[in-house]
Design an enzyme around this catalytic site. Structure first.
Site, PDB file in Angstrom:
ATOM      1  N   SER A  68      10.090   4.535  12.095  1.00  0.00           N
ATOM      2  CA  SER A  68      10.623   3.342  11.319  1.00  0.00           C
ATOM      3  C   SER A  68      10.653   3.834   9.943  1.00  0.00           C
ATOM      4  CB  SER A  68       9.486   2.176  11.395  1.00  0.00           C
ATOM      5  OG  SER A  68       9.904   1.175  10.555  1.00  0.00           O
ATOM      6  N   HIS A  98       7.319   1.250  17.486  1.00  0.00           N
ATOM      7  CA  HIS A  98       6.383   1.903  17.729  1.00  0.00           C
ATOM      8  C   HIS A  98       5.876   1.633  19.376  1.00  0.00           C
ATOM      9  CE1 HIS A  98       4.701   2.883  13.575  1.00  0.00           C
ATOM     10  NE2 HIS A  98       5.848   3.283  13.743  1.00  0.00           N
ATOM     11  N   GLU A 148       2.592  -3.112  13.523  1.00  0.00           N
ATOM     12  CA  GLU A 148       1.164  -2.790  13.599  1.00  0.00           C
ATOM     13  C   GLU A 148       0.446  -3.844  13.574  1.00  0.00           C
ATOM     14  OE1 GLU A 148       0.556   0.550  11.162  1.00  0.00           O
ATOM     15  OE2 GLU A 148       2.507   1.721  11.534  1.00  0.00           O
ATOM     16  N   GLU A 151       1.359   5.450  18.182  1.00  0.00           N
ATOM     17  CA  GLU A 151       0.150   5.824  17.282  1.00  0.00           C
ATOM     18  C   GLU A 151      -1.057   5.401  17.916  1.00  0.00           C
ATOM     19  OE1 GLU A 151       0.890   3.421  13.585  1.00  0.00           O
ATOM     20  OE2 GLU A 151       2.555   5.019  13.069  1.00  0.00           O
ATOM     21  N   ASP A 208       1.142  -4.222   9.579  1.00  0.00           N
ATOM     22  CA  ASP A 208       2.381  -3.743   9.247  1.00  0.00           C
ATOM     23  C   ASP A 208       3.539  -4.270  10.151  1.00  0.00           C
ATOM     24  OD1 ASP A 208       4.502  -2.052   8.637  1.00  0.00           O
ATOM     25  OD2 ASP A 208       3.949  -0.351   9.272  1.00  0.00           O
ATOM     26  N   GLU A 218       1.790  -5.320   5.272  1.00  0.00           N
ATOM     27  CA  GLU A 218       2.601  -4.343   4.650  1.00  0.00           C
ATOM     28  C   GLU A 218       4.161  -4.672   5.252  1.00  0.00           C
ATOM     29  OE1 GLU A 218       3.708   0.295   6.436  1.00  0.00           O
ATOM     30  OE2 GLU A 218       1.422  -0.419   6.273  1.00  0.00           O
ATOM     31  N   ASP A 237       5.838  -0.563   1.601  1.00  0.00           N
ATOM     32  CA  ASP A 237       6.146   0.855   2.237  1.00  0.00           C
ATOM     33  C   ASP A 237       7.755   1.224   2.254  1.00  0.00           C
ATOM     34  OD1 ASP A 237       6.356   3.176   3.765  1.00  0.00           O
ATOM     35  OD2 ASP A 237       6.014   2.179   5.873  1.00  0.00           O
ATOM     36  N   LYS A 255       3.355   7.866   1.698  1.00  0.00           N
ATOM     37  CA  LYS A 255       3.584   8.893   2.551  1.00  0.00           C
ATOM     38  C   LYS A 255       4.098  10.011   2.007  1.00  0.00           C
ATOM     39  CE  LYS A 255       4.484   5.459   6.351  1.00  0.00           C
ATOM     40  NZ  LYS A 255       5.770   4.668   7.165  1.00  0.00           N
ATOM     41  N   HIS A 310      -0.421   8.009   7.741  1.00  0.00           N
ATOM     42  CA  HIS A 310       0.138   8.963   8.544  1.00  0.00           C
ATOM     43  C   HIS A 310       1.799   8.493   8.807  1.00  0.00           C
ATOM     44  CE1 HIS A 310      -0.667   6.182  12.233  1.00  0.00           C
ATOM     45  NE2 HIS A 310      -0.272   5.451  11.202  1.00  0.00           N
ATOM     46  N   LYS A 333      -4.520   4.676   6.544  1.00  0.00           N
ATOM     47  CA  LYS A 333      -4.151   4.116   7.765  1.00  0.00           C
ATOM     48  C   LYS A 333      -3.576   5.499   8.802  1.00  0.00           C
ATOM     49  CE  LYS A 333       0.128   2.235   8.521  1.00  0.00           C
ATOM     50  NZ  LYS A 333       1.226   1.278   8.307  1.00  0.00           N
TER      51      LYS A 333
END
Length: 417
Positions: free
Chosen positions: A43, A156, A165, A206, A242, A283, A310, A335, A363, A386
């Protein structure tokens, strides 16, 4: 030893999804002192620095990195050989100038980042310092509160869950090892709860479980069940989301739980959840271009919840400055591959901190066994990290590195107290 870079060696390795990525070795005075791998996202924000891929369809489905590696070995190396390995800013500035584009599309952000990170490791090794101390200097380290992504959805996972998430944040503990233990036990408790209800399936990118759910809110209910069945309270372990809302946003409309929603509708949903669940962080609750929706939400709820940008900020100072001006959020996700160098990452983090924004080290969904971000989180005193579920070695490697560091760094505190 002179402490100057004598060579760079880029090679292809595989990330956690079996997709090619880059590893770079940095030689100082003829000795291998630094090695780093580059992560990759699924993403991804539209404003991220460009990850250079070969585009040859019959080789790794177009995901090869031969051109980026050639840029390291044939172009970047000759400009860096002879530079002091501990002059990180100089190293990064030389690469930025050599690339000459606003998004690192000439050399590839993956090529530049691999070199930047490997030189950082080499600089730490040259000075015989652990990486976190080399990054942080005399300020000392701070162990981060982990965000463990234990239920995966969105890009994900292959499920019907929109939210990318569902994370737990064990923030009510006295040490990192205690917090990690609580997170791990809650992860296993979630597995038991899903199994009990007959919806335990596989895991996502993840390491979190990826069940189909009737509604996104059910994920929150399962999180609370897992926390409590593991023997903890919602005062000790909070929930972080997230949402990755850009993924289901189109032409001003959010497609959420099968319904068309406006920015205000999404804000109302989050507001109702804040009243019912122990949510401490949200997020990407809005799309990367929905500045108005972000700002309105933060004005209303910013004192109650951490609003993390993000895709909105992509770890870039220019985007972050826009967000600071209108108070679009109160935290930035960090990131390193979104911007492409260590120096630019640290600059963005400093800008965030100087304006009262928190930093959350992160990550990517395509990870490796590289543990740089663990040291980065401690050295910069970010206070939050995270890095996935306590499953899959690409995620667990970061937690294990943090456990090692915690033997020397004992300071640990909740960002929410």
């Amino acid at each position: 030893m002179s402490g100057t870079i004598s060579g760079l060696d880029g090679r292809m390795v595989l990330d956690s999804r079996g997709i090619p990525t880059i590893e770079v070795d940095c030689y100082v005075d003829g000795v291998l002192l630094g090695r780093a791998m580059v992560p990759s996202g699924a993403s991804t924000g539209a404003y991220e620095a460009l990850e250079l891929r070969d585009g040859v369809s019959d080789e790794y489905f177009g995901k090869g990195v031969d051109n980026a590696i050639a840029n390291i070995n044939e172009r970047i190396e000759e400009h860096l050989v002879g530079l002091p390995v501990d002059e990180q800013r100089l190293i990064d500035e030389v690469m930025i100038e050599l690339d000459g584009t606003p998004n690192k599309s000439e050399l590839g952000a993956n090529a530049i980042l691999g070199v930047s990170l490997s030189c950082l490791h080499a600089g730490a090794a040259f000075h015989q310092l652990p990486l976190w101390k080399y990054v942080g200097g005399v300020s000392g380290g701070l162990m981060p509160v982990p965000m463990l992504n234990i239920l995966n959805g969105g890009a994900h996972a292959h499920s019907n869950v929109d939210i990318q998430e569902f994370m737990i944040m064990p923030h009510g503990f006295d040490s990192f090892p205690e917090a990690l233990r609580a997170g791990v036990e809650t992860y296993h408790a979630l597995k038991s709860e899903l199994k009990k209800d007959g919806i335990l399936g596989g895991i996502g990118d993840e390491g979190g479980f990826a069940p189909n759910l009737d509604a996104n809110e059910d994920g929150l209910k399962y999180m609370v069940r897992a926390i409590e069945s593991a023997g903890y309270s919602i005062d000790e372990i909070g929930i972080a989301l997230d949402v990755a809302a850009t993924e289901f946003h189109n032409d001003g409309i959010y497609k959420f739980d099968g319904k068309d929603c406006s920015s205000q509708d999404m804000a109302d949903i989050y507001g109702s959840w804040l009243d019912q669940y122990p949510i401490v962080s949200i997020e990407d609750g809005f799309s990367e271009d929905d500045w108005q929706g972000w700002a309105a939400f933060t004005r209303t709820y910013g004192k109650r919840v951490q609003a993390v940008g993000d895709d909105l900020f992509v770890t870039q100072s220019e985007r972050l400055a826009q967000g600071i001006e209108i108070q679009a959020a109160n935290a930035m996700l960090v990131k390193v591959n979104q911007v492409g160098t260590v120096t630019e990452t640290l600059e963005a983090m400093d800008l965030a901190t100087s304006h009262g924004f928190r930093n959350v080290i992160s990550h990517r969904s395509g990870e490796t066994e590289d543990v740089t971000i663990a040291d980065l989180a401690v050295g910069t005193r970010a206070g939050q990290i995270k890095t996935g579920a306590p499953a899959r070695s690409d995620r667990v490697a970061k937690y294990n590195q943090l456990l090692r560091i915690s033997e020397d760094v004992h300071e640990f505190r909740s960002p929410f107290h």
